[in-house]
Design a protein around this motif. Sequence first.
Motif, short mmCIF file in Angstrom:
data_model
loop_
_atom_site.label_atom_id
_atom_site.label_comp_id
_atom_site.label_asym_id
_atom_site.label_seq_id
_atom_site.Cartn_x
_atom_site.Cartn_y
_atom_site.Cartn_z
N ARG A 179 -13.57 13.57 10.94
CA ARG A 179 -14.09 12.21 10.91
C ARG A 179 -15.25 12.08 9.94
N ASN A 180 -16.13 13.07 9.92
CA ASN A 180 -17.30 12.99 9.07
C ASN A 180 -17.00 13.26 7.61
N MET A 181 -15.87 13.88 7.35
CA MET A 181 -15.53 14.18 5.97
C MET A 181 -14.67 13.09 5.32
N LEU A 182 -14.20 12.17 6.13
CA LEU A 182 -13.43 11.08 5.54
C LEU A 182 -14.34 10.17 4.73
N SER A 183 -13.84 9.68 3.62
CA SER A 183 -14.60 8.73 2.81
C SER A 183 -14.74 7.42 3.56
N ASP A 184 -15.73 6.63 3.19
CA ASP A 184 -15.99 5.38 3.90
C ASP A 184 -14.80 4.43 3.86
N ASP A 185 -14.13 4.35 2.70
CA ASP A 185 -13.02 3.41 2.62
C ASP A 185 -11.85 3.85 3.51
N ILE A 186 -11.65 5.17 3.65
CA ILE A 186 -10.59 5.64 4.55
C ILE A 186 -11.00 5.42 6.00
N LYS A 187 -12.28 5.66 6.33
CA LYS A 187 -12.75 5.38 7.68
C LYS A 187 -12.58 3.90 8.03
N ASN A 188 -12.97 3.05 7.10
CA ASN A 188 -12.87 1.61 7.34
C ASN A 188 -11.43 1.16 7.48
N PHE A 189 -10.52 1.93 6.93
CA PHE A 189 -9.10 1.58 6.98
C PHE A 189 -8.40 2.16 8.20
N LEU A 190 -8.77 3.38 8.61
CA LEU A 190 -8.03 4.10 9.64
C LEU A 190 -8.76 4.22 10.98
N ILE A 191 -10.09 4.08 10.99
CA ILE A 191 -10.83 4.32 12.24
C ILE A 191 -11.57 3.08 12.73
N THR A 192 -12.39 2.49 11.89
CA THR A 192 -13.24 1.38 12.31
C THR A 192 -12.49 0.22 12.97
N PRO A 193 -11.29 -0.18 12.48
CA PRO A 193 -10.60 -1.30 13.13
C PRO A 193 -10.08 -0.99 14.53
N TYR A 194 -10.12 0.29 14.93
CA TYR A 194 -9.48 0.66 16.19
C TYR A 194 -10.41 1.38 17.17
N ASN A 221 -3.97 19.66 8.57
CA ASN A 221 -4.28 20.95 9.19
C ASN A 221 -3.04 21.81 9.41
N LYS A 222 -1.86 21.16 9.30
CA LYS A 222 -0.59 21.82 9.58
C LYS A 222 -0.58 22.41 10.99
N GLY A 223 -1.09 21.66 11.92
CA GLY A 223 -1.14 22.09 13.31
C GLY A 223 -2.14 21.28 14.09
N LYS A 224 -2.22 21.56 15.41
CA LYS A 224 -3.09 20.79 16.28
C LYS A 224 -4.54 21.18 16.08
N LEU A 225 -5.45 20.20 16.26
CA LEU A 225 -6.87 20.42 16.08
C LEU A 225 -7.57 20.40 17.43
N ASN A 226 -8.78 21.00 17.46
CA ASN A 226 -9.61 20.87 18.66
C ASN A 226 -10.64 19.77 18.43
N ASP A 227 -11.45 19.50 19.44
CA ASP A 227 -12.41 18.40 19.35
C ASP A 227 -13.40 18.60 18.22
N PHE A 228 -13.85 19.82 18.04
CA PHE A 228 -14.80 20.09 16.96
C PHE A 228 -14.21 19.79 15.60
N GLU A 229 -12.97 20.24 15.41
CA GLU A 229 -12.30 20.01 14.12
C GLU A 229 -12.07 18.51 13.89
N LEU A 230 -11.79 17.79 14.96
CA LEU A 230 -11.61 16.34 14.81
C LEU A 230 -12.89 15.67 14.33
N ASN A 231 -14.05 16.10 14.86
CA ASN A 231 -15.31 15.52 14.43
C ASN A 231 -15.64 15.90 12.99
N VAL A 232 -15.26 17.13 12.60
CA VAL A 232 -15.43 17.52 11.20
C VAL A 232 -14.60 16.60 10.32
#
Length: 861
Positions: free
Chosen positions: A622-637, A609-620
């Motif tokens: 999260r939903n746009m990440l591919s499953d393998d990236i989610k499983n690598f960067l989000i699901t374990p944590y 984003n080249k800058g800070k995000l708000n909560d809405f942008e963070l949810n966007v």
Amino acid sequence: MQLFLRFYSSLNRLYRALIIRRPYHVLTALALLTLLAVAGMTNFKLDASADSLTLEHDTSIDYLREISKRYQSGDFLVLTYAPKAEMFSDESINTLKQLRDELASVDGVASVYSMIDVPLLYSPMRPLAEQKESTRTLLTPGVDRAMVKQEFLTSPIYRDMLLSPDGTTSAILLNLKVNNHYIQLARQRDALRMKRDKEGLTESEQQELLQVSAEFLDYRTKTAAQDAARVEIVREIAAKYRDRAQIFLGGVSMITTDMIAYIKSDLVVFGSALLAFIVFMLAFLFRQWRFVVLPLAVCLMSVTLMLGWLSWIDWRLTVISSNFVALLLIMVFAFTIYVVVRYREIHALNPAMEQADIVLQTVRDMAVPCLYSALTTIVAFMSLVMSGIRPVIDFGWMMTIGLMVGFVLVFIVLPAGLMILPKGEAKDRGDNSAALTVRFSKLAELHGSKILLFALFITAISVWGISRLEVENRFVDYFKSDSEIHQGLSVIDRQLGGTVTLDIILDADKNTIDIVDAEASDEEDPFAEDEDPSAEDAFVADDEDPFAEAGDEDPFADNSSAAKNAPSYWFSVAGLDQIKQLHNYLESLPEVGKVQSLATVYQLAHDINKGKLNDFELNVLRNMLSDDIKNFLITPYLVDEAQQTRITLRVIETTPNLKRAELVEKIRHYALADVGFKPEQVNFTGMLVLYNNMLQSLFASQISTIGVVFISIMLMMMILFRSVKIALIAILPNILAAGTVLGAMGLVGIPLDMMTTTIAAIVVGVGVDQAIQYFYRFRIEFAQDQNYVAAMHRSHASIGRAMYYTSVTIIVGFSILMLSQFIPSIYFGALTAFAMLMAVMGSLTLLPKLILMLKPFGEGK
């Protein structure tokens, strides 16, 4: 008193009837019992699991299992891959691909992460829509390998994880499948055990505990066999590529497998070497085959019966309790020496006496002092039960039961064996004045003041050394530097982000969760006409519409269980800012290697984003990440439904002056004072926590066990000799011996561990054994002429010889442990041998000097 005399008379008649008159029957019965024990040894098992290396009722292990199940993060194996060719050359990458493919096919491996598997997010950075459409890896045609190398070395996601700083070594991580059934059984068993010890169980719960314990033990045996087979398969696969790369293997299951191999090797090596030395000592000392065969038979029968019984009831030996075999051989051998020496003395003094009378007189003379020696040694080992450390507790119980068995066999097998053999010639030298041990009695007589001054000097040095004693030690140092475990752990520790895992579990504050839920329910429609759509533009390429999916599918419809629950506080700006602050602090600590958390995906969002995000942008995002990236960067944590996140880190064990407890408390203090978490929000788990809990208990365990030993043995000595003065005289040289070895450890920097913490209790127990034998004989000799000096010389010339023989055997026996591949066993053997040397020197010099000075048997010549 009359009741006691009747009991003694009945016992004496029974002993005569069985041992003296029917020795063949007794020995035949024992031989059959021994064969039954041998048959049970086919079920003999060793245990090096986490269960066998933790504190009794340590709730931390249950919490670790709960977290492992919740995040589905199981055990793992790590291979270090250092190709002979350049790391990013076609040859090295093709070799790595072949190796990865073979490893991925191994049964029980859930996933494999290597530098050719992980998604490339900065090489170059691409819009999320493009990332979701196709994930790029090092194997994708056309990738810039130089840029990939920089990503692996510098990106917040892969730095200190996949590639060593010099670019020559890479890591291959084999994530193993989480064994949920194992976790369920273990937690169910531990919960019932806890309730049993704190509240008590109903009859049905007791039956349930027995059933669950048996089921868990069987399942753990099966799992351990599968783990060992898996490690062996991985080793075989790695061996095929060692002509093209240097490969080391690491991981908990690999260490467990190798430790069991070490235990087996040590049992064979130590047992064989010790038996050979016992045969040599018996032949050298007595020069009669009967006094080689019979004591050897007693020693072997004691160990065989114990191992057979342990096998029948499936009580498994651990890294610590496996030493009981060598110890039991040594202790039983000592009893046989005392009995044989006395038998030969009586035979030499009364060559015309009948064999039955010689045997009975020997038993009468030695049964009581040997009984008290056995009891004091048993007290020493029983004190280990108070340690709170499961393998140390097992060790204490096994030695306690083994000593009982050994004592009984000494006074059954030796007398019965002698009864079936001809009396033979009296071959005891008889010239006791020429005995080597008399030199020590002369030293006590002529240089007693110097002995006392030297003892005071040793005491002062020992106190100083004990004040410097520590419990911190490094797991990597448990293994020799040329072993695969040491080499692999060293590479991972120094070049690939550390070895010992620590998880920081963060729970959202309830008040904060309520605010997040309220804001989510009041959220305005993001697609209202006055909404500025530019917020999403950062995540898409030019005019591409992120919502223009095939059909009418909602692009935000994440069907995962996390998305179906309430919004997570931890994936909001406020939560991620807190995680990032703690994450950055952890990375600044010199003891900490690789740190992984949601802060990495937060940083990725900032970079895209080249800058800070708000909560809405963070949810966007999260939903746009591919499953393998989610499983690598989000699901374990992140676990949304539990409103919980975790930060995983690896501690660099080779950090100088690493203090685990201080590190955990330092992190906790920063999380509470600087980040602003509440105490109930922050929890720690992982192998570092379990290991630290065990280490921190060692000091308390050492103090409590030694205290119990001293008090118990003092009471026993007072009962035996009816004298406080004798009890103090007997215990002082052994306190000095135990203090000396602990002081020496502090001075040379050897920390306490699960094995060395048992040394003091062992030394005191065995040392007092010698003191009892000496006092018992001294009392007999003193009664002859009321002359302290003469009684001392005669005692040294008789029982002193047996003490000398047994001490030499004990010292050499423990020294054999230095042949081990396991460093704690080497320390245990060397330090115990040193302590026993100090104990016997104290018993032959300081003890008689104290007797001469304090005159515990009244005034004499």
